[in-house]
Design a protein around this motif. Structure first.
Motif, short mmCIF file in Angstrom:
data_model
loop_
_atom_site.label_atom_id
_atom_site.label_comp_id
_atom_site.label_asym_id
_atom_site.label_seq_id
_atom_site.Cartn_x
_atom_site.Cartn_y
_atom_site.Cartn_z
N ALA A 15 0.86 -1.19 0.00
CA ALA A 15 0.00 0.00 0.00
C ALA A 15 0.90 1.23 0.00
N PRO A 16 0.35 2.39 -0.35
CA PRO A 16 1.13 3.63 -0.30
C PRO A 16 1.66 3.91 1.11
N LEU A 17 2.77 4.64 1.18
CA LEU A 17 3.40 4.91 2.47
C LEU A 17 2.49 5.66 3.43
N ASP A 18 1.57 6.50 2.94
CA ASP A 18 0.67 7.19 3.87
C ASP A 18 -0.23 6.20 4.61
N GLU A 47 16.01 -0.13 2.96
CA GLU A 47 16.38 1.03 2.16
C GLU A 47 16.52 0.57 0.72
N PRO A 48 15.76 1.09 -0.20
CA PRO A 48 14.75 2.13 -0.02
C PRO A 48 13.57 1.63 0.81
#
Length: 98
Positions: free
Chosen positions: A10-13, A42-43
């Protein structure tokens, strides 16, 4: 010993919204002596946890309770290995070869 690799789905938010719950879950597992180390990849597309438990079924039960997993914002890859050599600090987790 187990390497738990998380990959965000899912998106980081969405991940960040669950971060406080995830950190509380991590803290609980550290308190029980299950988790030895953890951190972001990382990333930043997931994370890695080094864990110990009596068997894979127990690890899978623990992973199922991660708020990230419950909410469906990540997938887990669980790799079991024999820790036949360790740093002195991890000596109690050393396992015989074979």
């Amino acid at each position: 010993m187990f390497v738990l690799e998380l990959t965000y789905t899912a998106p980081l938010d969405a991940v960040d919204a669950l971060l406080p719950e995830h950190v509380a879950w991590l803290d609980e597992q550290y308190g029980k002596g299950v988790f030895l180390a953890s951190g972001r990849k990382e990333p930043r597309d997931g994370g890695v946890i080094l864990a110990v438990a009596e068997n894979r079924a127990r690890i899978e039960e623990i992973v199922a309770g991660d708020p990230f997993n419950v909410a469906g914002v990540c997938t887990y890859r669980v790799t079991e290995f024999r820790a036949t050599k360790t740093a002195p600090e991890l000596e109690r987790h050393r396992q015989p070869a074979g």
